[in-house]
Design a protein around this motif. Structure first.
Motif, PDB file in Angstrom:
ATOM      1  N   ASN A 250      -1.845  32.730  19.581  1.00  0.00           N
ATOM      2  CA  ASN A 250      -0.577  33.189  20.074  1.00  0.00           C
ATOM      3  C   ASN A 250       0.500  32.062  20.298  1.00  0.00           C
ATOM      4  OD1 ASN A 250      -0.843  35.875  19.636  1.00  0.00           O
ATOM      5  ND2 ASN A 250      -0.693  36.296  21.939  1.00  0.00           N
ATOM      6  N   VAL A 251      -0.417  30.577  20.798  1.00  0.00           N
ATOM      7  CA  VAL A 251       0.386  29.836  21.238  1.00  0.00           C
ATOM      8  C   VAL A 251       1.560  28.887  20.562  1.00  0.00           C
ATOM      9  CG1 VAL A 251       0.414  27.112  22.144  1.00  0.00           C
ATOM     10  CG2 VAL A 251      -1.612  29.333  23.406  1.00  0.00           C
ATOM     11  N   PRO A 252       0.476  28.503  18.726  1.00  0.00           N
ATOM     12  CA  PRO A 252       1.525  28.465  18.282  1.00  0.00           C
ATOM     13  C   PRO A 252       2.575  28.466  17.449  1.00  0.00           C
ATOM     14  CG  PRO A 252      -1.489  28.180  17.312  1.00  0.00           C
ATOM     15  CD  PRO A 252      -1.189  28.508  18.772  1.00  0.00           C
ATOM     16  N   LEU A 253       2.651  30.156  17.277  1.00  0.00           N
ATOM     17  CA  LEU A 253       3.212  31.485  16.830  1.00  0.00           C
ATOM     18  C   LEU A 253       3.871  31.780  18.191  1.00  0.00           C
ATOM     19  CD1 LEU A 253       0.788  34.457  15.944  1.00  0.00           C
ATOM     20  CD2 LEU A 253       2.277  32.230  14.411  1.00  0.00           C
ATOM     21  N   GLN A 254       3.684  31.186  19.043  1.00  0.00           N
ATOM     22  CA  GLN A 254       5.004  31.832  20.436  1.00  0.00           C
ATOM     23  C   GLN A 254       6.192  30.666  20.554  1.00  0.00           C
ATOM     24  OE1 GLN A 254       5.572  30.999  23.551  1.00  0.00           O
ATOM     25  NE2 GLN A 254       3.956  29.404  23.653  1.00  0.00           N
ATOM     26  N   ILE A 255       5.161  29.450  20.190  1.00  0.00           N
ATOM     27  CA  ILE A 255       6.108  27.837  19.773  1.00  0.00           C
ATOM     28  C   ILE A 255       7.106  28.592  18.744  1.00  0.00           C
ATOM     29  CG2 ILE A 255       6.397  26.073  19.969  1.00  0.00           C
ATOM     30  CD1 ILE A 255       3.561  25.635  21.088  1.00  0.00           C
ATOM     31  N   TRP A 261      14.513  32.028  19.122  1.00  0.00           N
ATOM     32  CA  TRP A 261      15.484  32.922  20.540  1.00  0.00           C
ATOM     33  C   TRP A 261      16.097  30.951  21.196  1.00  0.00           C
ATOM     34  CZ3 TRP A 261      14.731  36.840  18.286  1.00  0.00           C
ATOM     35  CH2 TRP A 261      13.598  37.126  18.311  1.00  0.00           C
ATOM     36  N   MET A 262      15.576  30.528  21.836  1.00  0.00           N
ATOM     37  CA  MET A 262      16.340  29.538  22.111  1.00  0.00           C
ATOM     38  C   MET A 262      17.098  28.734  20.976  1.00  0.00           C
ATOM     39  SD  MET A 262      13.789  27.066  24.217  1.00  0.00           S
ATOM     40  CE  MET A 262      15.110  26.248  25.544  1.00  0.00           C
ATOM     41  N   SER A 263      17.143  28.748  19.854  1.00  0.00           N
ATOM     42  CA  SER A 263      18.296  28.359  18.909  1.00  0.00           C
ATOM     43  C   SER A 263      19.682  29.284  18.729  1.00  0.00           C
ATOM     44  CB  SER A 263      17.804  28.345  17.537  1.00  0.00           C
ATOM     45  OG  SER A 263      16.912  27.350  17.014  1.00  0.00           O
ATOM     46  N   CYS A 264      19.610  30.260  19.609  1.00  0.00           N
ATOM     47  CA  CYS A 264      20.681  31.918  19.667  1.00  0.00           C
ATOM     48  C   CYS A 264      21.185  31.303  20.436  1.00  0.00           C
ATOM     49  CB  CYS A 264      19.644  33.171  19.328  1.00  0.00           C
ATOM     50  SG  CYS A 264      20.601  33.589  20.011  1.00  0.00           S
ATOM     51  N   GLU A 265      20.713  31.281  21.677  1.00  0.00           N
ATOM     52  CA  GLU A 265      20.657  30.935  23.401  1.00  0.00           C
ATOM     53  C   GLU A 265      21.598  29.726  23.978  1.00  0.00           C
ATOM     54  OE1 GLU A 265      18.562  29.970  27.529  1.00  0.00           O
ATOM     55  OE2 GLU A 265      18.702  31.701  26.864  1.00  0.00           O
ATOM     56  N   MET A 266      21.143  29.029  23.545  1.00  0.00           N
ATOM     57  CA  MET A 266      21.715  26.900  23.579  1.00  0.00           C
ATOM     58  C   MET A 266      22.379  27.166  22.188  1.00  0.00           C
ATOM     59  SD  MET A 266      19.736  26.397  26.212  1.00  0.00           S
ATOM     60  CE  MET A 266      20.405  24.875  25.942  1.00  0.00           C
ATOM     61  N   SER A 267      23.296  27.051  21.583  1.00  0.00           N
ATOM     62  CA  SER A 267      24.157  26.699  20.511  1.00  0.00           C
ATOM     63  C   SER A 267      25.229  28.182  21.124  1.00  0.00           C
ATOM     64  CB  SER A 267      23.672  27.370  19.510  1.00  0.00           C
ATOM     65  OG  SER A 267      23.174  29.015  18.700  1.00  0.00           O
ATOM     66  N   GLY A 322      14.192  41.875  19.048  1.00  0.00           N
ATOM     67  CA  GLY A 322      14.706  40.701  18.411  1.00  0.00           C
ATOM     68  C   GLY A 322      15.959  41.317  17.206  1.00  0.00           C
ATOM     69  N   ILE A 323      16.001  42.564  16.755  1.00  0.00           N
ATOM     70  CA  ILE A 323      16.697  42.660  15.842  1.00  0.00           C
ATOM     71  C   ILE A 323      17.936  43.716  16.532  1.00  0.00           C
ATOM     72  CG2 ILE A 323      17.107  44.842  14.125  1.00  0.00           C
ATOM     73  CD1 ILE A 323      14.407  44.814  13.973  1.00  0.00           C
ATOM     74  N   GLY A 415      19.929  32.940  11.956  1.00  0.00           N
ATOM     75  CA  GLY A 415      19.260  32.247  11.772  1.00  0.00           C
ATOM     76  C   GLY A 415      17.894  32.557  12.805  1.00  0.00           C
ATOM     77  N   GLY A 416      17.945  31.728  13.546  1.00  0.00           N
ATOM     78  CA  GLY A 416      17.246  31.580  14.226  1.00  0.00           C
ATOM     79  C   GLY A 416      16.548  33.027  15.347  1.00  0.00           C
ATOM     80  N   CYS A 417      17.168  33.997  15.197  1.00  0.00           N
ATOM     81  CA  CYS A 417      17.084  35.568  15.146  1.00  0.00           C
ATOM     82  C   CYS A 417      16.319  35.626  14.333  1.00  0.00           C
ATOM     83  CB  CYS A 417      18.240  36.699  15.607  1.00  0.00           C
ATOM     84  SG  CYS A 417      19.365  36.237  17.225  1.00  0.00           S
ATOM     85  N   ILE A 418      16.618  35.393  12.877  1.00  0.00           N
ATOM     86  CA  ILE A 418      15.606  36.303  12.556  1.00  0.00           C
ATOM     87  C   ILE A 418      14.258  35.781  11.923  1.00  0.00           C
ATOM     88  CG2 ILE A 418      15.106  35.865   9.752  1.00  0.00           C
ATOM     89  CD1 ILE A 418      18.314  36.430   9.184  1.00  0.00           C
ATOM     90  N   LEU A 419      13.938  33.920  12.349  1.00  0.00           N
ATOM     91  CA  LEU A 419      12.473  33.597  12.472  1.00  0.00           C
ATOM     92  C   LEU A 419      11.999  34.083  13.461  1.00  0.00           C
ATOM     93  CD1 LEU A 419      10.947  31.055  11.596  1.00  0.00           C
ATOM     94  CD2 LEU A 419      11.440  29.910  13.893  1.00  0.00           C
ATOM     95  N   GLY A 420      12.933  34.482  14.996  1.00  0.00           N
ATOM     96  CA  GLY A 420      11.872  35.093  15.629  1.00  0.00           C
ATOM     97  C   GLY A 420      11.666  36.450  15.583  1.00  0.00           C
ATOM     98  N   ILE A 421      11.986  37.210  15.160  1.00  0.00           N
ATOM     99  CA  ILE A 421      11.931  38.268  14.412  1.00  0.00           C
ATOM    100  C   ILE A 421      10.574  38.541  13.262  1.00  0.00           C
ATOM    101  CG2 ILE A 421      12.355  40.947  13.000  1.00  0.00           C
ATOM    102  CD1 ILE A 421      15.139  40.218  14.239  1.00  0.00           C
TER     103      ILE A 421
END
Length: 447
Positions: A250-255, A261-267, A322-323, A415-421
């Protein structure tokens, strides 16, 4: 080879033995010890940890509504704004990457107090900046100090919390940053600017509460408290090397997921103030009202989604919201200058993004590794995600806005949302309630 989320082979037998001796573990703490939990210390420590994390948010995000005013005085463009925001996040990420392990070694108290003092003083120094280079250097130094606070604050929250209150306390602690930093600070800062106070003096005002909370932490927090840290479902108390965290699937996956999600929030945090004033032509006070949705949405999402994931499971909540997050970004991009609609859509974007970040970093990360790797795992996760999602993405957002128009920065959060989903589909469930129910059902079928 990546390992699944394992438990001891003799876990069932161990639980039966513990029941027989009335020594059942609840969240890593023996029932008999929980009975004598120091609730007074927990309350005082939680108040300070919440205030400390909230001040991290104030120091980090109070610059959002200041950007348009500062840009005019210092002749900054959109690309410069992205660099300023990215510098803090890159430094934050690099610092968290190493201080997570440091916290495991020297304890949370020293890291928390030192971080608070340093970033509070540096926040005041931000008001002395006279150009882009000086501002970038100061914000990067603030990022180093705040990056040290992030994993230490999460671990300290677990340490001081009684096991049956860990989830609730973590949600409250995580809520403080967006509530104070993204919601209340922009409103307060805009009013000060509207009243005629220089942006330089606004920075200076934040030093006092930070130094005060640091002094109280030094007095109240205990030097070391391991009672509640062994809450992980992996019953492995041995010492591990730093990078053993990547042996747990789970660690590399959730990273990767949290990077989305951070791409979405920080932009959004970096570019929305300029988008609202320069593209939609909102006035300063109107911009401050809409921008406060970032904080209110993130604060609500941190508590609500983390709590829902206890009952529905980490993976289903991540996929569903995420959706929702992706849809909200699309609606926000196509929304006109209506303040109410902008507020609601922006609220929903941050509600989902921050809630999913909280689930990923604070819950999935901690539940997927042995107890003695929690600090390292959280630090590495925060570090990598900040460097990419919080550092590189704002720079890219600023570059896009500068080159092809600020209205086009929305493609990065999409793009960040799609990656997370996509990545969340491969996660293993870690919610204790869901895992226990599945194990019970498997035993019932086997019998």
């Amino acid at each position: 080879m990546l390992l699944p989320n394992p438990v001891k082979q003799n876990y069932d037998e161990e639980i039966e033995t513990q029941r027989a001796t009335n020594d059942i573990h609840i969240g890593g703490v023996n029932g008999k010890n929980t009975k004598h939990w120091d609730t007074a210390h927990e309350f005082k420590a939680m108040v300070l940890l919440v205030l400390g994390w909230g001040l991290v948010g104030v120091d980090r995000f109070m610059i959002m509504p200041i950007f348009p005013v500062m840009a005019k005085e210092l002749a900054l463009n959109y690309k410069d704004i992205g660099v300023i925001a990215g510098a803090l996040s890159l430094a934050w990420g690099a610092s968290a990457f190493f201080t997570g392990r440091l916290t495991d070694l020297i304890g949370t108290k020293k890291v928390l107090v030192a971080s608070l003092i340093v970033f509070s003083l540096l926040a005041g120094v931000s008001g002395l900046a006279t150009g882009l280079v000086g501002l970038v250097i100061i914000r990067a130094m603030i990022g180093i100090a705040e990056g040290g606070y992030a994993p230490a604050g999460q671990i300290a929250t677990l340490q001081v919390s009684r096991p049956d209150r860990q989830g609730r306390n973590m949600g409250i602690q995580q809520m403080a940053l967006p509530l104070l930093g993204m919601a209340l600070a922009p409103l307060f800062v805009v009013q000060l600017l509207h009243a005629g106070l220089s942006w330089r003096w606004v920075f200076a005002l934040v030093m006092i509460p930070g130094l005060l909370v640091a002094a109280l932490m030094a007095k109240v927090l205990r030097a070391k408290s391991d009672e509640a840290i062994e809450h992980t479902a992996i019953h492995d108390h041995a010492d591990h090397k730093w990078f053993d965290v990547f042996n747990y699937r789970n660690v590399p996956l959730q990273i990767v997921m949290v990077m989305g999600w951070m791409s979405c929030e920080m932009s959004m945090a970096a570019m929305m103030s300029s988008y609202l004033t320069d593209y939609l032509h909102l006035e300063l006070v109107q911009m401050g009202f809409v921008l406060s949705a970032i904080g209110f949405g993130a604060a609500a999402g941190a508590v609500v989604l983390a709590t829902l994931s206890d009952y529905w499971g980490r993976k289903p909540v991540t996929f569903i919201f995420g959706i929702v997050d992706l849809c909200a970004v699309v609606l926000l991009k196509n929304c006109g200058p209506d303040q109410t609609s902008l507020f609601l859509y922006l609220f929903l974007v941050l509600f989902c993004s921050q809630g999913l970040i909280t689930i990923g970093i604070c819950l999935i990360t901690s539940e997927s590794v042995p107890a003695k790797l929690i600090g390292a795992s959280n630090g590495i996760t925060i570090g990598i995600c900040e460097i990419f999602g919080g550092g590189i993405v704002p720079i890219l957002s600023g570059f896009i806005a500068h080159k092809i128009g600020i209205e086009n920065f929305f493609y990065l959060p999409m793009g960040g949302c799609i990656l997370g989903i996509m990545v969340c589909l491969f996660l293993q469930e870690t919610a204790p309630r869901i895992v226990a129910a599945r194990e019970a059902a498997a035993r019932a079928l086997a019998s």
